[in-house]
Motif scaffolding. Sequence first.
Motif, mmCIF file in Angstrom:
data_model
loop_
_atom_site.group_PDB
_atom_site.id
_atom_site.type_symbol
_atom_site.label_atom_id
_atom_site.label_comp_id
_atom_site.label_asym_id
_atom_site.label_seq_id
_atom_site.Cartn_x
_atom_site.Cartn_y
_atom_site.Cartn_z
ATOM 1 N N SER A 132 8.199 -0.377 -20.380
ATOM 2 C CA SER A 132 7.782 0.406 -21.544
ATOM 3 C C SER A 132 6.935 1.613 -21.158
ATOM 4 O O SER A 132 6.790 2.546 -21.942
ATOM 5 C CB SER A 132 7.008 -0.475 -22.527
ATOM 6 N N GLU A 133 6.383 1.603 -19.963
ATOM 7 C CA GLU A 133 5.511 2.680 -19.482
ATOM 8 C C GLU A 133 6.097 3.208 -18.183
ATOM 9 O O GLU A 133 6.511 2.440 -17.318
ATOM 10 C CB GLU A 133 4.101 2.126 -19.240
ATOM 11 N N THR A 134 6.151 4.525 -18.016
ATOM 12 C CA THR A 134 6.688 5.083 -16.772
ATOM 13 C C THR A 134 5.641 5.816 -15.935
ATOM 14 O O THR A 134 5.921 6.183 -14.809
ATOM 15 C CB THR A 134 7.863 6.042 -17.065
ATOM 16 N N ASN A 135 4.452 6.025 -16.489
ATOM 17 C CA ASN A 135 3.356 6.654 -15.735
ATOM 18 C C ASN A 135 2.191 5.682 -15.642
ATOM 19 O O ASN A 135 1.701 5.190 -16.653
ATOM 20 C CB ASN A 135 2.897 7.944 -16.420
ATOM 21 N N TYR A 136 1.776 5.428 -14.409
ATOM 22 C CA TYR A 136 0.661 4.518 -14.126
ATOM 23 C C TYR A 136 -0.358 5.299 -13.308
ATOM 24 O O TYR A 136 -0.186 5.460 -12.102
ATOM 25 C CB TYR A 136 1.156 3.290 -13.366
ATOM 26 N N GLY A 137 -1.371 5.820 -13.989
ATOM 27 C CA GLY A 137 -2.325 6.680 -13.301
ATOM 28 C C GLY A 137 -1.609 7.882 -12.732
ATOM 29 O O GLY A 137 -0.910 8.601 -13.442
ATOM 30 N N ARG A 138 -1.713 8.094 -11.414
ATOM 31 C CA ARG A 138 -1.049 9.228 -10.741
ATOM 32 C C ARG A 138 0.402 8.931 -10.366
ATOM 33 O O ARG A 138 1.079 9.804 -9.843
ATOM 34 C CB ARG A 138 -1.834 9.577 -9.473
ATOM 35 N N SER A 149 0.804 -1.236 0.000
ATOM 36 C CA SER A 149 0.000 0.000 0.000
ATOM 37 C C SER A 149 0.832 1.279 0.000
ATOM 38 O O SER A 149 0.297 2.346 0.241
ATOM 39 C CB SER A 149 -0.933 -0.010 1.210
ATOM 40 N N ARG A 150 2.129 1.220 -0.329
ATOM 41 C CA ARG A 150 2.967 2.417 -0.240
ATOM 42 C C ARG A 150 2.770 3.387 -1.395
ATOM 43 O O ARG A 150 3.107 4.552 -1.282
ATOM 44 C CB ARG A 150 4.430 2.020 -0.121
ATOM 45 N N ASN A 151 2.285 2.929 -2.542
ATOM 46 C CA ASN A 151 2.161 3.774 -3.725
ATOM 47 C C ASN A 151 0.785 4.413 -3.820
ATOM 48 O O ASN A 151 -0.172 3.954 -3.203
ATOM 49 C CB ASN A 151 2.420 2.943 -4.986
ATOM 50 N N GLU A 152 0.693 5.469 -4.634
ATOM 51 C CA GLU A 152 -0.599 6.100 -4.882
ATOM 52 C C GLU A 152 -1.531 5.167 -5.640
ATOM 53 O O GLU A 152 -2.736 5.239 -5.499
ATOM 54 C CB GLU A 152 -0.404 7.391 -5.681
ATOM 55 N N GLU A 153 -0.978 4.324 -6.478
ATOM 56 C CA GLU A 153 -1.754 3.374 -7.275
ATOM 57 C C GLU A 153 -1.453 1.953 -6.809
ATOM 58 O O GLU A 153 -0.390 1.687 -6.251
ATOM 59 C CB GLU A 153 -1.394 3.494 -8.764
ATOM 60 N N GLU A 154 -2.399 1.054 -7.063
ATOM 61 C CA GLU A 154 -2.156 -0.367 -6.826
ATOM 62 C C GLU A 154 -1.569 -0.962 -8.097
ATOM 63 O O GLU A 154 -2.003 -0.638 -9.196
ATOM 64 C CB GLU A 154 -3.454 -1.078 -6.468
ATOM 65 N N PHE A 155 -0.572 -1.825 -7.940
ATOM 66 C CA PHE A 155 0.086 -2.450 -9.074
ATOM 67 C C PHE A 155 -0.136 -3.950 -9.062
ATOM 68 O O PHE A 155 -0.182 -4.573 -8.000
ATOM 69 C CB PHE A 155 1.592 -2.166 -9.043
ATOM 70 N N ASN A 156 -0.245 -4.515 -10.256
ATOM 71 C CA ASN A 156 -0.255 -5.959 -10.459
ATOM 72 C C ASN A 156 0.761 -6.267 -11.541
ATOM 73 O O ASN A 156 0.926 -5.484 -12.485
ATOM 74 C CB ASN A 156 -1.634 -6.461 -10.901
ATOM 75 N N GLN A 157 1.411 -7.404 -11.412
ATOM 76 C CA GLN A 157 2.393 -7.807 -12.406
ATOM 77 C C GLN A 157 2.183 -9.277 -12.741
ATOM 78 O O GLN A 157 1.950 -10.099 -11.853
ATOM 79 C CB GLN A 157 3.814 -7.584 -11.873
ATOM 80 N N TYR A 158 2.265 -9.583 -14.028
ATOM 81 C CA TYR A 158 2.101 -10.941 -14.533
ATOM 82 C C TYR A 158 3.349 -11.264 -15.340
ATOM 83 O O TYR A 158 3.653 -10.562 -16.298
ATOM 84 C CB TYR A 158 0.850 -11.047 -15.408
ATOM 85 N N ASP A 159 4.079 -12.306 -14.944
ATOM 86 C CA ASP A 159 5.373 -12.612 -15.534
ATOM 87 C C ASP A 159 5.461 -14.051 -16.009
ATOM 88 O O ASP A 159 4.855 -14.951 -15.424
ATOM 89 C CB ASP A 159 6.489 -12.470 -14.482
ATOM 90 N N GLY A 160 6.291 -14.244 -17.001
ATOM 91 C CA GLY A 160 6.822 -15.549 -17.342
ATOM 92 C C GLY A 160 8.308 -15.453 -17.079
ATOM 93 O O GLY A 160 8.913 -14.385 -17.212
ATOM 94 N N PHE A 161 8.935 -16.545 -16.684
ATOM 95 C CA PHE A 161 10.355 -16.466 -16.353
ATOM 96 C C PHE A 161 11.058 -17.772 -16.691
ATOM 97 O O PHE A 161 10.431 -18.818 -16.835
ATOM 98 C CB PHE A 161 10.557 -16.126 -14.873
ATOM 99 N N ALA A 162 12.357 -17.687 -16.819
ATOM 100 C CA ALA A 162 13.215 -18.856 -17.010
ATOM 101 C C ALA A 162 14.502 -18.611 -16.246
ATOM 102 O O ALA A 162 14.962 -17.478 -16.129
ATOM 103 C CB ALA A 162 13.516 -19.066 -18.489
ATOM 104 N N THR A 163 15.057 -19.682 -15.708
ATOM 105 C CA THR A 163 16.348 -19.588 -15.048
ATOM 106 C C THR A 163 17.291 -20.619 -15.654
ATOM 107 O O THR A 163 16.868 -21.662 -16.135
ATOM 108 C CB THR A 163 16.249 -19.838 -13.525
#
Length: 143
Positions: A82-88, A5-19
């Motif tokens: 690719s995006e640096t602004n997310y809502g506020r 809850s530290r940001n002005e906006e709520e974030f969600n992230q969906y990833d695929g990964f490989a190691t």
Amino acid sequence: GFSDSRNEEEFNQYDGFATYNLPWVFNIKNGWQLDTYIEMNAGILEGGGDAGIVVSAGPGLYLSSPRKRLLLNAGVNPTLVSETNYGREDIGGPFQFTLYIGLSWIFYRGLSVDYRLQHMSNAGIYDENPGINQHMFGISYNF
């Protein structure tokens, strides 16, 4: 994953990964082992009604239990968004760093459930640097 809850906006992230495991392995004691790897991620970061692509790659370490069923991992990945602004919320610029610590439990023939606490920020290289803390959950296959 989802943000705290530290940001002005709520974030969600969906990833695929490989190691990919690197050849440097250190036997510690009683079957515990420290391994090195390279990780690559690609996904979508959403927040404030906006979405962008996020990609990262970097080195990591994992500490494995004697039967390799429990893994504690940590690392740092240079990250591009690719995006640096997310809502506020302005995260400053396209280059970020993602630091993480995580835990994986391999429960059946290479299948694991994973948790990761990660922090993404630009380390102050831009004027804006709010940082994003996220709780990431996943399912993976280890072979």
